[in-house]
Enzyme design. Structure first.
Site, mmCIF file in Angstrom:
data_model
loop_
_atom_site.group_PDB
_atom_site.id
_atom_site.type_symbol
_atom_site.label_atom_id
_atom_site.label_comp_id
_atom_site.label_asym_id
_atom_site.label_seq_id
_atom_site.Cartn_x
_atom_site.Cartn_y
_atom_site.Cartn_z
ATOM 1 N N SER A 594 0.848 -1.191 0.000
ATOM 2 C CA SER A 594 0.000 0.000 0.000
ATOM 3 C C SER A 594 0.886 1.245 0.000
ATOM 4 O O SER A 594 1.628 1.458 -0.955
ATOM 5 C CB SER A 594 -0.954 -0.032 1.203
ATOM 6 O OG SER A 594 -2.000 0.885 1.041
ATOM 7 N N ASP A 669 -9.317 -4.842 -5.723
ATOM 8 C CA ASP A 669 -8.887 -3.839 -4.747
ATOM 9 C C ASP A 669 -9.674 -2.547 -4.978
ATOM 10 O O ASP A 669 -9.431 -1.830 -5.945
ATOM 11 C CB ASP A 669 -7.382 -3.592 -4.891
ATOM 12 C CG ASP A 669 -6.799 -2.785 -3.747
ATOM 13 O OD1 ASP A 669 -7.559 -2.053 -3.092
ATOM 14 O OD2 ASP A 669 -5.579 -2.881 -3.511
ATOM 15 N N HIS A 701 -7.613 -5.631 -1.289
ATOM 16 C CA HIS A 701 -6.382 -4.929 -0.934
ATOM 17 C C HIS A 701 -5.470 -5.720 0.004
ATOM 18 O O HIS A 701 -4.249 -5.710 -0.144
ATOM 19 C CB HIS A 701 -6.741 -3.580 -0.291
ATOM 20 C CG HIS A 701 -5.572 -2.679 -0.051
ATOM 21 N ND1 HIS A 701 -4.795 -2.170 -1.075
ATOM 22 C CD2 HIS A 701 -5.047 -2.184 1.093
ATOM 23 C CE1 HIS A 701 -3.844 -1.402 -0.564
ATOM 24 N NE2 HIS A 701 -3.966 -1.394 0.754
#
Length: 724
Positions: A594, A669, A701
């Site tokens: 991320s 995601d 995600h």
């Protein structure tokens, strides 16, 4: 023969101390790495000595004693329900504030990270009967009134109220429309960035239902293809992939226009609260305060550098401004979300001193007292008891630790937990008892019940077997590294098993480093980077500038230029580490997920990149492609900070990429879209550069489905072996 028998007995005695070699699943499979927890605990509202939890078989709600931790009875059991309405299971519950009714739900259907649709029921504890909230489809965001007589919920973007006494179910809004108007439930951005799960609140007397209306008509729609994973129950069921569309605000685009309304149960009249809102303002929080008659509304401007608190009267609709906070950078959501509304005063967090500290105000907006003072941050507020003693979680020992303290009416602080590790608390309604969760880098989570002085009354779960299993796993060691301007950065190192300082090892830098975040924390974790360490790597994590729980100056110096100072600090740490005799400076890599994936791309595209390889999982490749509320908080809009966006985008630095890259994303995601990965790799391709890429079809995600994380770290391990 006797000697053989004695040897056999000796082996039996020492067998518990000999642990089998840990496998990749032991490090990466969430079902293996997650230690034993305790049941979700709900304090009994009308019995401060008791708490509630769902039974092990999921069939009942049991009552426990705070004093002993032992079961004392049950208040609901599926098998003993009377009447015509029955259920076979339930997924969760909430109890009304008067302790007489229980809101239950089952048949959950996930929407976003937290939200879901479900079938809701109300159980009458005295009569042992169930009532269905509605027969007209699944509901969302149901909230039960204090007296348990009403349940408000959203269906088809409108708010309905179920009157359980008269068995009526009626709508109080009629303008709800998919993709346009949402009543009482947050849009995707509010759920993700403001942690809002419902936008409906009952007044103290249950005569008013206040709610937020979201007009997302002008918010752009985002669409991506959906592919079924072979983790799915029907993996062959998508000969044609489906598409998923939802409203997703990118930086500089329209956000939802919000307004606050109050519905009166007596006269069935809805009034709009007179708030001086701009069309792009946010309302991240709304609660009733004082005696439950004052509606407290928090308003944040689009730039998120000004917060205004209003005290509104739902009857007259007049809203009085009572508190304003402003910043030259951004106001952290942690501050205005750390608020507690009491009967005569409220506690709220502010960063005005340069740290997150607590302040007490009356409902006219007059400061009554500064509750916390000192060179530390407040990280949680747990409320106060009848004597006026407040209970708080702080970083008063160290930024990498959390401890619980009490502050009495005279301002005297008392430490309730130890000096190391991370402690958190879940208090009962009277603040006489709390369930303490403690862990450290070497101690898996331990759950105990304590009294208000911090003395342990009983043990709930100590995770002894789990601790024994991971006794031989690599461990974190904390240390500090200086950045290029001489500031100390908190860091940890995970050394390989049987580490030999006379040998040279490959280095993996692991990071997140997002604004106000923290990875270097004295808290138990067991994840894939420990597996990488067990494979013969030195793993180091450094919290550089921009990370949280230090000073505002440290955290907010990254404003308007995300990734720049963070990258400088990571490279400064690598420069120091590469000079250590046990690090092979020719075999160094970086890895992040991320924001950490974004950091990997920033480091690999830096002209001074020292890494031979890097792994970016679900990375942002250009802040113009990411969630607007988050991005604009730190970067403003692209129109007002064009150079900041340009310099902070790895997309604009690809010519510097000379290291091997493994980039990965999940196709489902909804947070960091796979579009980031595809745009970045397309740019590389156009420049004649190559990289490794792995796509997880049907995964979101965090890759929590099936054994995806095992596969992820197997791929990372193979990639590092091949390129280092």
């Amino acid at each position: 023969m006797k000697r053989i028998v004695n040897l056999f007995l000796l082996l039996l005695l020492i067998a518990p101390a000999i642990s089998a070699e840990l496998t990749i699943s032991d490090y990466c499979d969430l079902s293996q790495t997650t230690p034993k927890g305790i049941k979700d605990i709900t304090p009994m509202p009308n019995e401060p000595e008791s708490f509630l939890a769902i039974s092990d078989d999921g069939m009942s709600i049991e009552k426990y004693s705070y004093k002993t931790g032992k079961k004392t009875g049950e208040i609901f059991n599926i098998s003993t329900v009377k009447g015509d309405i029955k259920i076979n299971s339930f997924d969760g519950f909430k109890i009304s504030d008067n302790g007489k009714k229980i809101l239950l739900w089952n048949s959950k259907k996930k929407i976003y990270r937290y939200s879901f649709y479900a079938e809701y029921y109300v159980y009458d504890i005295f009569r042992s009967t169930l009532a269905k909230v509605s027969d007209k489809g699944l509901q969302r965001g149901a909230t039960i009134s204090h007296d348990g007589r009403y349940v408000a919920y959203m269906r088809d973007n409108n708010i309905f109220i179920s009157n359980l006494d008269y068995k009526t179910d009626f709508a109080i809004t009629d303008d709800g429309k998919a993709g346009s108007i949402i009543n009482g439930i947050p849009d995707w951005s509010y759920e993700e960035e403001f942690d809002m799960q419902t936008a409906m609140r009952w007044s103290g007397d249950d005569n008013v239902l206040a709610y937020i209306k979201f007009n997302e008509t002008d918010v752009p729609e985002y669409t991506f293809d959906q592919y079924r994973s072979f983790c799915d129950s029907d993996p062959w069921g998508d000969l044609y992939p489906s598409t998923y569309s939802y409203k997703y605000m990118l930086p500089g685009y329209h956000n939802s226009i919000v307004s606050v309304h109050a519905y009166n149960m007596d006269n069935r009249v809805t009034k709009k609260i007179d708030l001086p809102l701009m069309n792009d303002d946010y309302i991240p929080l709304m609660e009733f305060g004082e005696d439950g008659s004052k509606l407290m509304v928090t308003v944040v401007n689009r730039e998120q550098n000004k917060m205004t608190l209003y005290n509104a009267n739902p009857g007259s609709t007049v809203a009085k401004q009572i508190l304003t906070e402003s910043s030259t950078t951004w106001i952290s959501p942690y501050t205005y979300q750390m608020v507690d509304y009491g009967k005569t005063e409220f506690v709220i967090c502010s960063e005005r001193s340069g740290r997150k500290q607590l302040y007490i105000y009356d409902y006219n907006g007059t400061l009554k007292r500064t509750l916390t003072k000192g060179d530390y941050n407040v990280t949680a507020y747990y409320g106060k008891d009848a004597k006026g003693t407040h209970y708080v979680q702080t970083t008063s020992l160290s930024p990498i630790c959390r401890r619980i303290i009490s502050i009495d009416a005279k301002g005297t602080e008392k430490m309730l937990t130890g000096k190391t590790g991370t402690s958190s608390a879940a208090f009962n309604t009277s603040r006489e008892y709390f369930v303490k969760t403690f862990s450290s880098s070497t101690t898996p989570p331990q759950y105990t019940i304590c009294n208000a002085s911090g003395n342990v009354l009983s043990e709930l779960e100590m995770n002894e077997k789990y601790a024994a299993k991971y006794a031989s796993a690599p461990k974190m060691e904390f240390f500090k590294i200086k950045n290029s301007i001489g500031e100390e950065m908190n860091a940890y190192i995970i050394k390989p098993l049987n580490f030999d300082s006379g040998k040279k090892y490959p280095l993996l830098m692991y990071q997140y480093n997002g604004p106000d975040s923290q990875l270097v924390l004295d808290k138990w974790t067991m994840e894939g980077v420990f597996y990488i360490a067990s494979r013969g790597y030195v793993v180091v994590c450094v919290d550089g500038r921009g990370t949280g729980n230090r000073t505002n100056e440290w955290t907010k110096c990254v404003y308007g230029k995300l990734g720049i100072l963070e990258t400088e600090d990571q490279l400064a740490a690598v420069k120091y580490l590469s000079s250590q005799p046990y690090i092979d400076k020719n075999r160094m890599a970086c890895f992040g997920w991320s924001y950490g994936g974004y950091m990997t791309l920033m480091e690999l595209t830096d002209k001074a990149c020292p890494f031979k390889a890097g792994v970016a999982m679900a990375p942002v490749s250009d802040w113009r492609y990411y969630d607007g509320i988050y991005t604009e908080r730190f970067m403003r809009t692209p129109d007002t900070n064009a150079s900041g966006y340009k310099n902070s985008a790895p997309m604009n630095r690809t010519e510097n990429l000379n290291s091997r890259l493994l980039i990965m994303s999940g196709t489902d995601d909804d947070n960091v879209h796979m579009y980031n990965t595809l745009k970045f790799t397309s740019k590389l391709s156009s420049e004649g550069k190559v990289c490794d890429m792995m796509i997880y079809a049907g995964y979101e995600h965090s890759l929590r489905m099936c054994d995806a994380r095992v596969q992820l770290f197997r791929k990372i391990s193979d990639f590092l072996e091949n390129n280092l």
